[in-house]
Design a protein around this motif. Structure first.
Motif, PDB file in Angstrom:
ATOM      1  N   ALA A 103      -1.950  17.364 -16.323  1.00 12.27           N
ATOM      2  CA  ALA A 103      -1.875  18.991 -16.061  1.00 12.27           C
ATOM      3  C   ALA A 103      -2.828  19.747 -17.072  1.00 12.27           C
ATOM      4  O   ALA A 103      -3.217  20.784 -16.608  1.00 12.27           O
ATOM      5  CB  ALA A 103      -0.620  19.396 -15.957  1.00 12.27           C
ATOM      6  N   ALA A 133      -6.438  21.481 -16.167  1.00 12.39           N
ATOM      7  CA  ALA A 133      -6.153  22.369 -15.234  1.00 12.39           C
ATOM      8  C   ALA A 133      -5.594  23.876 -15.850  1.00 12.39           C
ATOM      9  O   ALA A 133      -6.059  25.012 -15.781  1.00 12.39           O
ATOM     10  CB  ALA A 133      -5.516  22.314 -14.046  1.00 12.39           C
ATOM     11  N   HIS A 134      -4.611  23.544 -16.767  1.00 10.94           N
ATOM     12  CA  HIS A 134      -4.146  24.747 -17.615  1.00 10.94           C
ATOM     13  C   HIS A 134      -5.080  25.000 -18.347  1.00 10.94           C
ATOM     14  O   HIS A 134      -5.129  26.383 -18.660  1.00 10.94           O
ATOM     15  CB  HIS A 134      -2.858  23.854 -18.347  1.00 10.94           C
ATOM     16  N   GLY A 142      -7.575  27.303 -16.465  1.00 10.14           N
ATOM     17  CA  GLY A 142      -6.749  28.504 -16.116  1.00 10.14           C
ATOM     18  C   GLY A 142      -6.958  29.519 -17.314  1.00 10.14           C
ATOM     19  O   GLY A 142      -7.014  30.838 -17.060  1.00 10.14           O
ATOM     20  N   GLN A 177      -6.376  32.814  -4.847  1.00  8.82           N
ATOM     21  CA  GLN A 177      -6.985  31.688  -5.283  1.00  8.82           C
ATOM     22  C   GLN A 177      -7.164  31.855  -6.701  1.00  8.82           C
ATOM     23  O   GLN A 177      -7.181  30.576  -7.448  1.00  8.82           O
ATOM     24  CB  GLN A 177      -8.227  31.494  -4.331  1.00  8.82           C
ATOM     25  N   ARG A 231      -4.015  30.831  -8.574  1.00 13.75           N
ATOM     26  CA  ARG A 231      -3.553  29.571  -8.738  1.00 13.75           C
ATOM     27  C   ARG A 231      -4.390  28.812  -9.834  1.00 13.75           C
ATOM     28  O   ARG A 231      -3.985  28.056 -10.467  1.00 13.75           O
ATOM     29  CB  ARG A 231      -3.911  28.870  -7.270  1.00 13.75           C
ATOM     30  N   ILE A 232      -5.847  29.415  -9.828  1.00 15.79           N
ATOM     31  CA  ILE A 232      -6.693  28.664 -10.847  1.00 15.79           C
ATOM     32  C   ILE A 232      -6.208  28.951 -12.076  1.00 15.79           C
ATOM     33  O   ILE A 232      -5.900  28.312 -13.303  1.00 15.79           O
ATOM     34  CB  ILE A 232      -7.985  29.095 -10.730  1.00 15.79           C
ATOM     35  N   GLY A 238      -2.583  25.594 -11.341  1.00 16.10           N
ATOM     36  CA  GLY A 238      -2.136  25.020 -10.029  1.00 16.10           C
ATOM     37  C   GLY A 238      -3.042  24.458  -9.260  1.00 16.10           C
ATOM     38  O   GLY A 238      -2.729  23.715  -8.219  1.00 16.10           O
ATOM     39  N   THR A 239      -4.325  24.434  -9.510  1.00 16.11           N
ATOM     40  CA  THR A 239      -5.489  23.989  -8.730  1.00 16.11           C
ATOM     41  C   THR A 239      -6.669  23.487  -9.551  1.00 16.11           C
ATOM     42  O   THR A 239      -6.840  24.230 -10.582  1.00 16.11           O
ATOM     43  CB  THR A 239      -5.895  24.913  -7.486  1.00 16.11           C
ATOM     44  N   THR A 240      -7.356  22.523  -9.246  1.00 13.91           N
ATOM     45  CA  THR A 240      -8.415  22.363 -10.103  1.00 13.91           C
ATOM     46  C   THR A 240      -9.804  22.564  -9.099  1.00 13.91           C
ATOM     47  O   THR A 240     -10.068  22.042  -8.029  1.00 13.91           O
ATOM     48  CB  THR A 240      -8.642  20.730 -10.480  1.00 13.91           C
ATOM     49  N   PRO A 241     -10.598  23.589  -9.449  1.00  9.68           N
ATOM     50  CA  PRO A 241     -11.619  24.038  -8.768  1.00  9.68           C
ATOM     51  C   PRO A 241     -12.914  22.824  -8.515  1.00  9.68           C
ATOM     52  O   PRO A 241     -12.867  22.298  -9.556  1.00  9.68           O
ATOM     53  CB  PRO A 241     -12.154  25.184  -9.255  1.00  9.68           C
ATOM     54  N   THR A 242     -13.547  22.883  -7.514  1.00 13.50           N
ATOM     55  CA  THR A 242     -14.774  21.906  -7.382  1.00 13.50           C
ATOM     56  C   THR A 242     -15.834  22.458  -8.716  1.00 13.50           C
ATOM     57  O   THR A 242     -15.643  23.447  -8.968  1.00 13.50           O
ATOM     58  CB  THR A 242     -15.187  21.953  -6.037  1.00 13.50           C
TER      59      THR A 242
END
Length: 104
Positions: free
Chosen positions: A32, A35-36, A39, A66, A69-70, A74-78
């Motif tokens: 994680a 992604a953290h 963010g 959105q 979450r980034i 909580g999410t990994t962007p493209t």
């Protein structure tokens, strides 16, 4: 205390001390981490610019949840979304692969 430090403290408080002794926890935490970190970078740059999440979302054609979450990891962007975020944050996007150095 910045956003990332607050989230780390909150996470540890919710999971308790036993979580830190669990090997599965260590593996999940390591997975994680990127992604953290992303963010935290988005949050810190956004606040440097004095933008709200809604303003940043508007700049890059997204919705405020959105962005939340980034920033929360909580999410990994493209990659295309990372490019849009970078432009909206007046920043350069640099993606690197650096080899591990062999121990001497």
């Amino acid at each position: 205390m910045n956003h990332a430090e607050w989230k780390a403290r909150r996470h540890r408080a919710l999971l308790g001390e036993a979580a830190e002794e669990n090997p599965a926890y260590d593996r999940l935490y390591e997975e994680a981490e990127p992604a953290h970190d992303l963010g935290r970078l988005v949050h810190d740059r956004r606040t440097e610019l004095g933008l709200s999440q809604a303003e940043l979302a508007e700049r890059c054609g997204m919705k405020q949840p959105q962005i939340s979450r980034i920033e929360g990891g909580g999410t990994t962007p493209t990659i295309p979304l990372l490019r849009r975020l970078a432009r909206a944050l007046d920043a350069d996007l640099t993606i690197e692969l650096t080899p591990h150095h062999a121990a001497a």
